[in-house]
Design an enzyme around this catalytic site. Structure first.
Site, mmCIF file in Angstrom:
data_model
loop_
_atom_site.group_PDB
_atom_site.id
_atom_site.type_symbol
_atom_site.label_atom_id
_atom_site.label_comp_id
_atom_site.label_asym_id
_atom_site.label_seq_id
_atom_site.Cartn_x
_atom_site.Cartn_y
_atom_site.Cartn_z
ATOM 1 N N GLU A 249 1.091 -0.938 -0.109
ATOM 2 C CA GLU A 249 -0.216 -0.268 -0.556
ATOM 3 C C GLU A 249 0.826 0.874 -0.285
ATOM 4 O OE1 GLU A 249 -2.919 0.202 3.216
ATOM 5 O OE2 GLU A 249 -3.843 -1.588 2.614
ATOM 6 N N LYS A 251 2.239 5.016 1.437
ATOM 7 C CA LYS A 251 2.823 5.056 2.542
ATOM 8 C C LYS A 251 1.656 7.064 2.627
ATOM 9 C CE LYS A 251 4.841 4.409 7.113
ATOM 10 N NZ LYS A 251 4.685 5.668 7.571
ATOM 11 N N ARG A 256 -2.994 10.373 10.946
ATOM 12 C CA ARG A 256 -3.802 9.127 11.145
ATOM 13 C C ARG A 256 -5.662 10.021 11.305
ATOM 14 N NH1 ARG A 256 -1.746 3.566 12.881
ATOM 15 N NH2 ARG A 256 -3.568 2.219 12.425
ATOM 16 N N ARG A 271 -4.813 9.623 16.781
ATOM 17 C CA ARG A 271 -3.357 8.444 16.854
ATOM 18 C C ARG A 271 -3.514 8.161 17.991
ATOM 19 N NH1 ARG A 271 -0.037 5.812 18.768
ATOM 20 N NH2 ARG A 271 2.255 5.024 17.093
ATOM 21 N N GLU A 300 -6.225 7.634 6.278
ATOM 22 C CA GLU A 300 -4.551 8.586 6.620
ATOM 23 C C GLU A 300 -5.354 10.009 6.145
ATOM 24 O OE1 GLU A 300 -2.292 7.875 8.599
ATOM 25 O OE2 GLU A 300 -0.541 9.671 7.896
ATOM 26 N N PHE A 340 -7.967 3.012 4.318
ATOM 27 C CA PHE A 340 -6.712 1.318 4.117
ATOM 28 C C PHE A 340 -6.629 0.435 5.572
ATOM 29 C CE2 PHE A 340 -4.216 4.717 7.412
ATOM 30 C CZ PHE A 340 -4.705 4.112 8.597
ATOM 31 N N ARG A 416 1.991 -3.314 17.608
ATOM 32 C CA ARG A 416 2.917 -3.884 16.422
ATOM 33 C C ARG A 416 3.378 -4.601 15.989
ATOM 34 N NH1 ARG A 416 5.577 1.133 14.852
ATOM 35 N NH2 ARG A 416 4.717 2.230 16.949
ATOM 36 N N LYS A 422 6.981 -1.360 7.237
ATOM 37 C CA LYS A 422 6.456 0.044 6.778
ATOM 38 C C LYS A 422 8.286 -0.081 5.988
ATOM 39 C CE LYS A 422 8.581 2.114 10.916
ATOM 40 N NZ LYS A 422 7.883 2.990 11.910
#
Ligand code: ATP
Length: 582
Positions: A249, A251, A256, A271, A300, A340, A416, A422
């Site tokens: 995707e 970035k 956010r 966020r 985003e 997203f 995470r 990323k």
């Protein structure tokens, strides 16, 4: 429970600098907590009566607090002001004056935790013309019934100066120690917390209804989830090796926003789960156009220039968040939302569905109802070459890089994980990613910087395994003059007398501050250093430091616990070695 007992726990927490001891004190407290008060205790430990997204602020101005102390103790405001100047802490002033008053009158009733919680809730809810008078009245009444030590905290809470260093993760640890003998139980606690971002709610359900009820917690539109986060790897090869076929995707480098809608009502969350709905009226209107009964999706937001189609960077987008002049700004810098992920749709939670299924639902649910909302650009790739090609294409168009997504992974709420990886563009001689650090203290400026409150900041990263902050750099570069001024004042307002319990540092700055603000840095590289505690190796007597760090942001929309972690620094260090071929 009597508030006095809670005040004694506050006092014990204040005088410990050990994390383990802190968790033990809290576990002991929660063992004794009454069913109906445990949730209140979880909030009061952080000086609040509700989670941040409810926007219920207990805040009372210093002048009004002084009036309440004066009314409750009979001492004139002038004397209180004078004592405040001497001690710098109205909590201590109240404690002393209540003690003196107590020698004269013994009339008062004992406060319970719920008495205090209810009074603070009323203070937070008070609005309108007479609200200040009402707040002073509630506060005076609390002080009338407070013992000296209670008075200290009754005053510090509405001033926002409780600062016990207790965050949601510490409370979760303490609750886990009391309830979660088994690992699975801890997961139940964490999941409920991740779905609601509300430690008080989780604690209440746990005490009043038990672990089984916590398992039933679902997504509620209007209540923010803790967002899924990205891991990082250093090359397209590594990503394909880890994920295999995956979704690449675009970035976007914006802000956010978690969008919620139910029956035509819209909420937008940051966020860090703060309610930002009023800041983006144009986005609210766009979300309303989505034909769904209920929806929660991740996105985003970016400012863009309608004429040229050019996207503006993060900083311009952030300026949109100013409270005032929102409408004018919306016209000048309209936002576009790139959706997203989707977590909930028409009454059904989707977080446990695989990415590929969620993506299909997302595309159908949000695309093409408004010019302002688009689904993120995405291409499924199989080989490192394909991924690299997509990456190069995005970067050449001014995007920040790619987020590669595991096609079969669930939405990893609050975590995470390698479900999302990323890969960011980077420049020669720079670390391949930016670092988000927490400001832990500051050093006075010298030379031309002497006129500012600080010259350099002591920066730290987060260590979730000990819920503490480890130092990684002293940073003086990158600040503009305006930032130095503004930042100096902010830092002074959160200055504390000694090193906070959650900070692990070998350096002693001129002033310590409450770990509260997060800023973003770039650096040339990560080096080993005997000065910093991040990733400390007791054998080598070295931790990690940043070489030539410079600040590239204002205060970030992140909690201190959302800063870069020690493990991420270790990983970046390894990645850097690999790139350099060491
Ligand atoms: P993090 O949010 O992971 O703590 P950060 O704020 O420093 O870190 P990065 O690490 O650069 O940001 O990247 C992650 C962020 O990228 C996400 O939080 C999200 O705001 C943003 N983002 C942009 N495009 C996407 C996308 N297509 N998928 C997921 N996240 C995206």
């Amino acid at each position: 429970m009597l508030f006095k007992d809670l005040a004694l726990v506050f006092q014990a927490l204040e005088s410990t600098s050990s994390r383990i001891e802190m968790t033990e004190i809290l576990a002991e407290l929660f063992r004794k907590a009454d069913k109906n008060e445990a949730g209140m205790i979880a909030y009061l430990l952080q000086g609040v009566v509700a989670p941040p997204f409810k926007g219920l602020d207990i805040g009372v101005g210093e002048k009004f607090v002084q009036q309440a102390i004066s009314k409750a103790t009979g001492y004139p405001v002038k004397k209180i002001e004078k004592m405040y100047l001497e001690t710098g802490d109205l909590g201590l002033v109240a404690e002393k004056l209540v003690a003196e008053k107590k020698q004269r009158s013994l009339f008062s009733r004992s406060l319970s935790v719920s008495d205090v919680f209810t009074a603070f809730k009323k203070i937070a809810e008070a609005s309108g013309e007479k609200s200040q008078a009402l707040k002073i009245r509630h506060l005076t009444e609390l002080l009338n019934n407070s013992s000296p030590v209670e008075a200290r905290y009754v005053v510090r809470i509405p001033l926002g100066k409780l600062r016990l260093g207790v965050g949601d993760p510490t409370i979760l640890d303490a609750l886990a120690a009391v309830f979660a003998g088994h690992r699975r139980n801890r997961e139940i606690l964490e999941r409920a917390y991740n779905l609601t971002s509300d430690i008080g709610f989780v604690t209440s359900v746990l005490y009043e209804k038990g672990l089984d009820a916590l398992k039933q917690v679902r997504i509620t539109p209007g209540t923010p989830l803790r967002p899924a986060l990205c891991e990082r790897l250093s090359s397209a090869e590594e990503i394909i090796e880890k994920l295999g076929e995956c979704a690449a995707e675009a970035k976007y480098d914006g802000v956010r926003i978690q969008c919620h809608m139910k029956d035509g009502k819209v909420w937008l969350f940051s966020r860090r789960q703060e309610n930002m709905t009023h800041m983006f009226p144009d986005i609210v209107e766009a979300v309303k156009k989505i034909p769904a009964e209920s929806i929660v999706f991740d996105s985003e937001a970016l400012s863009y220039n309608e004429e040229t189609g050019e996207f503006y960077p993060f900083q311009k987008t952030v300026q949109r968040k100013r409270k005032y002049g929102v409408t004018e700004y919306a016209e000048e810098f309209p936002l576009r939302l790139f959706a997203f992920d989707i977590m909930h749709y028409n009454g059904k939670d989707l977080i446990d569905e695989p990415y590929k299924k969620r993506r299909k639902i997302l595309e159908k649910a949000v695309d093409s109802y408004s010019e302002k909302i688009k689904v993120s650009e995405m291409k499924v790739v199989k080989t490192p070459e394909e991924l690299q090609q997509v990456f190069d294409d995005y970067v050449s168009r001014g995007l920040e890089g790619v987020v590669a997504k595991d096609l079969d992974a669930p939405y990893t709420v609050g975590a995470r994980k390698f479900a999302w990886v990323k890969l960011k563009r980077s420049y020669k001689g720079e670390l391949s990613d930016t670092i988000d650090v927490v400001v832990l203290g500051y050093f006075k400026g010298k030379g031309h910087r002497a006129r500012f409150k600080f010259g350099t900041i002591l920066a730290g990263v987060y260590d979730p395994s000990t819920d503490s902050f480890k130092t990684i750099a002293k940073v003086g570069s990158g600040f503009t003059e305006d930032q130095m001024k503004e930042f100096g004042e902010l830092l002074e307002s959160i200055r504390v007398d000694r090193k906070p319990a959650r900070v692990d540092s070998l350096l002693e700055p001129d002033a310590w501050v409450e770990p509260k603000y997060v800023v973003t840095l770039v650096a040339d590289e990560i080096t080993e250093s005997p000065l910093h505690t991040c990733g400390w190796d007791p054998k080598k007597k070295r931790g990690y430091a940043l070489r030539f760090p410079r600040i590239i942001s204002g205060i970030r929309d992140k909690k201190p616990e959302d800063a870069t972690t020690v493990d991420e620094i270790k990983q970046l260090f390894k990645m850097q070695k690999r790139v350099k071929g060491d």
